[in-house]
Design a protein around this motif. Structure first.
Motif, PDB file in Angstrom:
ATOM      1  N   SER A   8      17.034  24.052   3.460  1.00  0.00           N
ATOM      2  CA  SER A   8      17.584  25.310   3.943  1.00  0.00           C
ATOM      3  C   SER A   8      19.095  25.213   4.054  1.00  0.00           C
ATOM      4  CB  SER A   8      16.977  25.685   5.307  1.00  0.00           C
ATOM      5  OG  SER A   8      17.247  24.667   6.259  1.00  0.00           O
ATOM      6  N   ILE A  23      22.192  27.018   6.580  1.00  0.00           N
ATOM      7  CA  ILE A  23      22.396  27.780   7.805  1.00  0.00           C
ATOM      8  C   ILE A  23      23.893  27.980   8.005  1.00  0.00           C
ATOM      9  CG2 ILE A  23      22.037  27.853  10.303  1.00  0.00           C
ATOM     10  CD1 ILE A  23      19.630  26.030   9.903  1.00  0.00           C
ATOM     11  N   TYR A  24      24.296  29.234   8.203  1.00  0.00           N
ATOM     12  CA  TYR A  24      25.694  29.550   8.502  1.00  0.00           C
ATOM     13  C   TYR A  24      25.837  29.794   9.998  1.00  0.00           C
ATOM     14  CZ  TYR A  24      30.090  32.073   8.830  1.00  0.00           C
ATOM     15  OH  TYR A  24      31.349  32.478   9.201  1.00  0.00           O
ATOM     16  N   ASN A  67      28.588  30.568  13.194  1.00  0.00           N
ATOM     17  CA  ASN A  67      29.905  31.057  13.607  1.00  0.00           C
ATOM     18  C   ASN A  67      29.838  31.384  15.081  1.00  0.00           C
ATOM     19  OD1 ASN A  67      32.372  32.557  13.971  1.00  0.00           O
ATOM     20  ND2 ASN A  67      32.421  32.863  11.755  1.00  0.00           N
ATOM     21  N   VAL A 107      29.283  35.299  15.687  1.00  0.00           N
ATOM     22  CA  VAL A 107      28.155  36.044  15.118  1.00  0.00           C
ATOM     23  C   VAL A 107      26.890  35.220  15.293  1.00  0.00           C
ATOM     24  CG1 VAL A 107      29.609  37.240  13.442  1.00  0.00           C
ATOM     25  CG2 VAL A 107      28.536  35.085  12.819  1.00  0.00           C
ATOM     26  N   PRO A 108      25.715  35.848  15.250  1.00  0.00           N
ATOM     27  CA  PRO A 108      24.464  35.085  15.354  1.00  0.00           C
ATOM     28  C   PRO A 108      24.266  34.181  14.139  1.00  0.00           C
ATOM     29  CG  PRO A 108      24.113  37.417  15.862  1.00  0.00           C
ATOM     30  CD  PRO A 108      25.492  37.304  15.285  1.00  0.00           C
ATOM     31  N   PRO A 109      23.483  33.137  14.282  1.00  0.00           N
ATOM     32  CA  PRO A 109      23.219  32.243  13.128  1.00  0.00           C
ATOM     33  C   PRO A 109      22.457  32.970  12.032  1.00  0.00           C
ATOM     34  CG  PRO A 109      22.639  31.182  15.208  1.00  0.00           C
ATOM     35  CD  PRO A 109      22.895  32.617  15.526  1.00  0.00           C
ATOM     36  N   TYR A 110      22.729  32.552  10.809  1.00  0.00           N
ATOM     37  CA  TYR A 110      22.062  33.140   9.654  1.00  0.00           C
ATOM     38  C   TYR A 110      21.642  32.003   8.730  1.00  0.00           C
ATOM     39  CZ  TYR A 110      21.110  36.032   5.551  1.00  0.00           C
ATOM     40  OH  TYR A 110      20.505  36.639   4.488  1.00  0.00           O
ATOM     41  N   GLY A 111      20.351  31.941   8.420  1.00  0.00           N
ATOM     42  CA  GLY A 111      19.844  30.864   7.577  1.00  0.00           C
ATOM     43  C   GLY A 111      18.953  31.375   6.482  1.00  0.00           C
ATOM     44  N   VAL A 112      18.919  30.635   5.372  1.00  0.00           N
ATOM     45  CA  VAL A 112      18.059  30.961   4.250  1.00  0.00           C
ATOM     46  C   VAL A 112      17.275  29.717   3.876  1.00  0.00           C
ATOM     47  CG1 VAL A 112      19.572  32.766   3.356  1.00  0.00           C
ATOM     48  CG2 VAL A 112      19.877  30.423   2.577  1.00  0.00           C
ATOM     49  N   LEU A 121      14.542  31.767   9.341  1.00  0.00           N
ATOM     50  CA  LEU A 121      15.146  31.672   8.020  1.00  0.00           C
ATOM     51  C   LEU A 121      14.719  32.852   7.170  1.00  0.00           C
ATOM     52  CD1 LEU A 121      14.574  27.873   7.231  1.00  0.00           C
ATOM     53  CD2 LEU A 121      16.680  28.938   8.062  1.00  0.00           C
ATOM     54  N   ARG A 122      15.633  33.313   6.355  1.00  0.00           N
ATOM     55  CA  ARG A 122      15.314  34.377   5.403  1.00  0.00           C
ATOM     56  C   ARG A 122      14.815  33.737   4.112  1.00  0.00           C
ATOM     57  NH1 ARG A 122      19.481  39.096   3.234  1.00  0.00           N
ATOM     58  NH2 ARG A 122      17.947  40.225   1.961  1.00  0.00           N
TER      59      ARG A 122
END
Length: 338
Positions: A296, A298-299, A301, A304-309, A323-324
């Motif tokens: 995976s 994961i971004y 910051n 901003v909320p965490p964003y993962g793929v 995760l998306r």
């Protein structure tokens, strides 16, 4: 020692590489290190070409590397980084050696050789905590604004090395100890000073008791003070135990106030996937960092909320992190780090 260990052939492999202004500020060179050999390369065009592409634009010529210099050191290079220093005419080179030694090097045009500006030794008995051998690599990380550098010591501590704002500046530095007599503090002529100030050590357990098993450390972009991101795993696990214990990695952001030597934790995120392998800082204006895991991305910051793929179907079974699902698409990632 020569009768015990003798190097018959110089090292030909490359373990570390940085891009910096090694000889002067007008030319950028590629500096590589393998074992105890440091080589400096220049990028040159291989012949002239007048070919054009379908759009009518000229095709750039093929490039080749030309070795300009080679230097032999007295130890194997474990980590290497460069520091911008415009006032000195060329960049500095930070080199670490096993187990916890750090040298600040710079090219000297008068002798056409490397000179040592400062050396730092962190192998005292109280640093090792009773251990005789350590597998940890003394990583070197440099602040993007070139305000300081840190080196990981035995996986438990950090050595902070502040830099001067201007090496040839006559004004005093706030981090430098001043003499009691004011008359002695007035030089009669400009003098060249060492590029570094007094180093000190930070115990990671003093920042947070959970910090252990360091995976990666990186400086973040866009902060007023040097901010260090620490990726770690407080309690280790492995792939065969994810059904019982997963999401064991965590990260924290530490702000380094070097004048007061106060280092608060300003940002923390827990329950990251257990297979995190490294952190990549994202430059401004976006900022933040990209956590790279085996399955995976994961971004993170602070604003901003965490964003993962997820990169494959295995990620959905090994982590509870939201995760998306993008493993069915073509995902191209280009990370340039020289």
């Amino acid at each position: 020692m020569f009768s015990i260990c003798r190097q018959t052939h110089p090292a030909t492999g490359i373990e570390h590489a940085v891009s910096c202004c090694f000889f002067n500020n007008e030319e950028t060179c590629l500096v590589t290190a393998g074992a105890n050999i440091i080589k400096v390369f220049r990028l040159l065009p291989e012949g002239q070409t007048k070919e054009v592409n379908a759009a009518g634009q000229p095709i750039p010529p093929k490039m080749k590397l030309e070795c300009l210099a080679s230097y032999t050191l007295w130890g194997n290079v474990m980590s290497m980084a460069s520091v911008r220093c415009p006032s000195a005419g060329r960049d500095l080179l930070l080199v670490s050696f096993r187990e916890a030694k750090l040298s600040v090097l710079q090219y000297d045009p008068q002798t056409d050789n490397l000179i040592t500006l400062s050396m730092h030794y962190f192998e005292e008995d109280d640093m090792k905590n009773g251990w005789t051998t350590h597998p940890h690599i003394p990583w070197i990380r440099v602040d993007p604004e070139c305000r300081c550098a840190v080196m990981l010591l035995y996986g438990k501590k950090l050595a902070v090395l502040p830099f001067r704002k201007d090496i040839t500046n006559e004004d005093g530095d706030p981090l430098e100890a001043k003499p009691l007599d004011s008359k002695l503090a007035q030089p009669t002529q400009p003098i060249n000073r060492a590029p570094t100030l007094a180093s000190y050590v930070i115990v990671l357990k003093d920042l947070d008791e959970k910090i252990d098993n360091i995976i990666d450390i990186q400086f973040l972009h866009g902060y007023y003070e040097p901010t260090l991101l620490i990726l770690y795993e407080p309690v280790r696990t492995f792939a065969g135990r994810t059904a019982v214990r997963n999401d064991t990695c965590a990260m924290c952001g530490v702000s380094l106030n070097m004048s007061a030597r106060v280092h608060p934790v300003i940002w923390a995120t827990a329950h990251l996937p257990f297979d995190c392998i490294r952190a990549v800082p994202v430059q401004k204006p976006l900022g933040g960092c990209l956590i790279m895991a085996v399955n995976s991305l994961i971004y993170l910051n602070q604003s901003v909320p965490p964003y993962g793929v997820s990169l494959n179907s295995i990620a959905t079974h090994t982590t509870n992190f939201p995760l998306r699902k993008l493993f069915d698409l073509f995902l191209f990632i280009k990370i340039i780090k020289i």
